[in-house]
Design a protein around this motif. Structure first.
Motif, PDB file in Angstrom:
ATOM      1  N   ARG A 279       0.839  -1.195   0.000  1.00 36.97           N
ATOM      2  CA  ARG A 279       0.000   0.000   0.000  1.00 36.97           C
ATOM      3  C   ARG A 279       0.873   1.243   0.000  1.00 36.97           C
ATOM      4  O   ARG A 279       1.799   1.373   0.780  1.00 36.97           O
ATOM      5  CB  ARG A 279      -0.902   0.036   1.230  1.00 36.97           C
ATOM      6  N   SER A 280       0.550   2.137  -0.890  1.00 35.19           N
ATOM      7  CA  SER A 280       1.280   3.397  -0.934  1.00 35.19           C
ATOM      8  C   SER A 280       0.370   4.479  -1.481  1.00 35.19           C
ATOM      9  O   SER A 280      -0.633   4.211  -2.135  1.00 35.19           O
ATOM     10  CB  SER A 280       2.536   3.264  -1.796  1.00 35.19           C
ATOM     11  N   VAL A 281       0.747   5.692  -1.172  1.00 34.47           N
ATOM     12  CA  VAL A 281       0.001   6.849  -1.643  1.00 34.47           C
ATOM     13  C   VAL A 281       0.858   7.526  -2.699  1.00 34.47           C
ATOM     14  O   VAL A 281       1.981   7.945  -2.422  1.00 34.47           O
ATOM     15  CB  VAL A 281      -0.284   7.822  -0.477  1.00 34.47           C
ATOM     16  N   LYS A 282       0.344   7.609  -3.906  1.00 38.75           N
ATOM     17  CA  LYS A 282       1.083   8.241  -5.009  1.00 38.75           C
ATOM     18  C   LYS A 282       1.224   9.738  -4.726  1.00 38.75           C
ATOM     19  O   LYS A 282       0.299  10.372  -4.226  1.00 38.75           O
ATOM     20  CB  LYS A 282       0.350   8.037  -6.332  1.00 38.75           C
ATOM     21  N   THR A 283       2.376  10.275  -5.068  1.00 36.85           N
ATOM     22  CA  THR A 283       2.608  11.708  -4.891  1.00 36.85           C
ATOM     23  C   THR A 283       2.149  12.499  -6.108  1.00 36.85           C
ATOM     24  O   THR A 283       1.951  13.700  -6.029  1.00 36.85           O
ATOM     25  CB  THR A 283       4.107  12.010  -4.676  1.00 36.85           C
ATOM     26  N   GLY A 284       1.998  11.809  -7.235  1.00 32.76           N
ATOM     27  CA  GLY A 284       1.651  12.483  -8.474  1.00 32.76           C
ATOM     28  C   GLY A 284       2.879  12.862  -9.283  1.00 32.76           C
ATOM     29  O   GLY A 284       2.786  13.300 -10.422  1.00 32.76           O
ATOM     30  N   LEU A 285       4.052  12.694  -8.690  1.00 33.98           N
ATOM     31  CA  LEU A 285       5.315  12.963  -9.372  1.00 33.98           C
ATOM     32  C   LEU A 285       5.935  11.613  -9.725  1.00 33.98           C
ATOM     33  O   LEU A 285       6.388  10.882  -8.841  1.00 33.98           O
ATOM     34  CB  LEU A 285       6.262  13.777  -8.487  1.00 33.98           C
ATOM     35  N   VAL A 286       5.928  11.275 -11.000  1.00 35.88           N
ATOM     36  CA  VAL A 286       6.346   9.953 -11.454  1.00 35.88           C
ATOM     37  C   VAL A 286       7.753   9.600 -10.968  1.00 35.88           C
ATOM     38  O   VAL A 286       7.982   8.505 -10.446  1.00 35.88           O
ATOM     39  CB  VAL A 286       6.245   9.848 -12.995  1.00 35.88           C
ATOM     40  N   ARG A 287       8.700  10.518 -11.121  1.00 38.03           N
ATOM     41  CA  ARG A 287      10.081  10.215 -10.705  1.00 38.03           C
ATOM     42  C   ARG A 287      10.171   9.970  -9.204  1.00 38.03           C
ATOM     43  O   ARG A 287      10.849   9.051  -8.747  1.00 38.03           O
ATOM     44  CB  ARG A 287      11.028  11.340 -11.113  1.00 38.03           C
ATOM     45  N   LEU A 288       9.458  10.786  -8.425  1.00 39.62           N
ATOM     46  CA  LEU A 288       9.478  10.615  -6.974  1.00 39.62           C
ATOM     47  C   LEU A 288       8.801   9.295  -6.586  1.00 39.62           C
ATOM     48  O   LEU A 288       9.322   8.542  -5.753  1.00 39.62           O
ATOM     49  CB  LEU A 288       8.796  11.795  -6.278  1.00 39.62           C
ATOM     50  N   ASP A 289       7.674   9.002  -7.196  1.00 38.86           N
ATOM     51  CA  ASP A 289       6.995   7.727  -6.915  1.00 38.86           C
ATOM     52  C   ASP A 289       7.891   6.539  -7.264  1.00 38.86           C
ATOM     53  O   ASP A 289       7.926   5.555  -6.532  1.00 38.86           O
ATOM     54  CB  ASP A 289       5.673   7.634  -7.683  1.00 38.86           C
ATOM     55  N   ASN A 290       8.614   6.645  -8.371  1.00 37.82           N
ATOM     56  CA  ASN A 290       9.537   5.570  -8.746  1.00 37.82           C
ATOM     57  C   ASN A 290      10.658   5.424  -7.723  1.00 37.82           C
ATOM     58  O   ASN A 290      11.025   4.305  -7.358  1.00 37.82           O
ATOM     59  CB  ASN A 290      10.119   5.808 -10.134  1.00 37.82           C
TER      60      ASN A 290
ATOM     61  N   LEU B 291      10.484   6.181  -4.641  1.00 36.49           N
ATOM     62  CA  LEU B 291       9.870   5.675  -3.409  1.00 36.49           C
ATOM     63  C   LEU B 291       9.248   4.294  -3.605  1.00 36.49           C
ATOM     64  O   LEU B 291       8.598   3.778  -2.714  1.00 36.49           O
ATOM     65  CB  LEU B 291       8.796   6.656  -2.930  1.00 36.49           C
ATOM     66  N   LYS B 292       9.473   3.715  -4.778  1.00 36.83           N
ATOM     67  CA  LYS B 292       8.949   2.380  -5.105  1.00 36.83           C
ATOM     68  C   LYS B 292       7.430   2.332  -4.997  1.00 36.83           C
ATOM     69  O   LYS B 292       6.865   1.445  -4.376  1.00 36.83           O
ATOM     70  CB  LYS B 292       9.610   1.322  -4.243  1.00 36.83           C
ATOM     71  N   GLY B 293       6.798   3.335  -5.604  1.00 38.51           N
ATOM     72  CA  GLY B 293       5.341   3.336  -5.671  1.00 38.51           C
ATOM     73  C   GLY B 293       4.689   4.527  -4.996  1.00 38.51           C
ATOM     74  O   GLY B 293       3.534   4.805  -5.213  1.00 38.51           O
ATOM     75  N   GLY B 294       5.385   5.213  -4.158  1.00 35.77           N
ATOM     76  CA  GLY B 294       4.813   6.366  -3.456  1.00 35.77           C
ATOM     77  C   GLY B 294       5.138   6.307  -1.979  1.00 35.77           C
ATOM     78  O   GLY B 294       5.972   5.523  -1.534  1.00 35.77           O
ATOM     79  N   LEU B 295       4.460   7.136  -1.220  1.00 38.56           N
ATOM     80  CA  LEU B 295       4.655   7.181   0.231  1.00 38.56           C
ATOM     81  C   LEU B 295       3.939   5.992   0.861  1.00 38.56           C
ATOM     82  O   LEU B 295       2.799   5.685   0.502  1.00 38.56           O
ATOM     83  CB  LEU B 295       4.103   8.489   0.802  1.00 38.56           C
ATOM     84  N   ARG B 296       4.587   5.316   1.793  1.00 37.47           N
ATOM     85  CA  ARG B 296       4.006   4.138   2.410  1.00 37.47           C
ATOM     86  C   ARG B 296       2.818   4.547   3.294  1.00 37.47           C
ATOM     87  O   ARG B 296       2.933   5.465   4.100  1.00 37.47           O
ATOM     88  CB  ARG B 296       5.022   3.403   3.270  1.00 37.47           C
ATOM     89  N   ALA B 297       1.727   3.845   3.123  1.00 41.78           N
ATOM     90  CA  ALA B 297       0.559   4.081   3.959  1.00 41.78           C
ATOM     91  C   ALA B 297       0.873   3.668   5.392  1.00 41.78           C
ATOM     92  O   ALA B 297       1.600   2.707   5.634  1.00 41.78           O
ATOM     93  CB  ALA B 297      -0.626   3.284   3.424  1.00 41.78           C
ATOM     94  N   GLY B 298       0.370   4.415   6.336  1.00 42.67           N
ATOM     95  CA  GLY B 298       0.567   4.075   7.743  1.00 42.67           C
ATOM     96  C   GLY B 298       1.907   4.491   8.309  1.00 42.67           C
ATOM     97  O   GLY B 298       2.296   4.070   9.379  1.00 42.67           O
ATOM     98  N   THR B 299       2.637   5.343   7.584  1.00 44.32           N
ATOM     99  CA  THR B 299       3.929   5.826   8.082  1.00 44.32           C
ATOM    100  C   THR B 299       3.933   7.338   8.086  1.00 44.32           C
ATOM    101  O   THR B 299       3.082   7.985   7.467  1.00 44.32           O
ATOM    102  CB  THR B 299       5.101   5.339   7.195  1.00 44.32           C
ATOM    103  N   ILE B 300       4.860   7.912   8.809  1.00 53.31           N
ATOM    104  CA  ILE B 300       5.044   9.356   8.831  1.00 53.31           C
ATOM    105  C   ILE B 300       6.232   9.668   7.961  1.00 53.31           C
ATOM    106  O   ILE B 300       7.295   9.076   8.115  1.00 53.31           O
ATOM    107  CB  ILE B 300       5.287   9.871  10.267  1.00 53.31           C
ATOM    108  N   THR B 301       6.052  10.580   7.021  1.00 51.58           N
ATOM    109  CA  THR B 301       7.125  10.944   6.097  1.00 51.58           C
ATOM    110  C   THR B 301       7.384  12.437   6.183  1.00 51.58           C
ATOM    111  O   THR B 301       6.456  13.234   6.092  1.00 51.58           O
ATOM    112  CB  THR B 301       6.735  10.576   4.649  1.00 51.58           C
ATOM    113  N   GLU B 302       8.637  12.798   6.383  1.00 51.27           N
ATOM    114  CA  GLU B 302       9.028  14.209   6.415  1.00 51.27           C
ATOM    115  C   GLU B 302       9.684  14.551   5.103  1.00 51.27           C
ATOM    116  O   GLU B 302      10.556  13.846   4.615  1.00 51.27           O
ATOM    117  CB  GLU B 302      10.026  14.446   7.555  1.00 51.27           C
ATOM    118  N   VAL B 303       9.219  15.626   4.495  1.00 47.06           N
ATOM    119  CA  VAL B 303       9.766  16.060   3.197  1.00 47.06           C
ATOM    120  C   VAL B 303      10.509  17.364   3.390  1.00 47.06           C
ATOM    121  O   VAL B 303      10.103  18.236   4.082  1.00 47.06           O
ATOM    122  CB  VAL B 303       8.635  16.234   2.169  1.00 47.06           C
TER     123      VAL B 303
END
Length: 87
Positions: free
Chosen positions: A62-73, A75-87
């Motif tokens: 499960r991941s949440v897509k950022t909408g930025l293809v390169r960033l999602d790639n 991150l191996k699919g996007g931001l992991r669901a159920g985690t805290i991510t600092e950008v």
């Protein structure tokens, strides 16, 4: 009595002075033996934890897509669901 030491966990229950007496080795050698056993256990644990995390990632992709293809790639699919991510 040294026959009771069957693995690294058994070994690490002893102090360097215990090993001097049990194994008839100098204190420096006893410390080296304990250090080597300790490193082996830590290394094995680290590899095991890394493998376990990879298994979890593969089982729960499960991941949440950022909408930025390169960033999602990256991150191996996007931001992991159920985690805290600092950008």
């Amino acid at each position: 009595e040294s026959r009771r030491i069957k693995n690294a966990s058994d070994l690490l229950r002893h102090t360097p002075l215990d090993l001097v007496q049990l194994l008839d080795v100098p204190l420096g050698k006893a410390k080296q033996i304990l250090d080597t056993a300790s490193r082996a256990i830590v290394q094995k644990t680290t590899v095991t934890n890394a493998m376990h995390m990879k298994e979890i990632e593969l089982q729960d992709p499960r991941s949440v897509k950022t909408g930025l293809v390169r960033l999602d790639n990256l991150l191996k699919g996007g931001l992991r669901a159920g985690t805290i991510t600092e950008v």
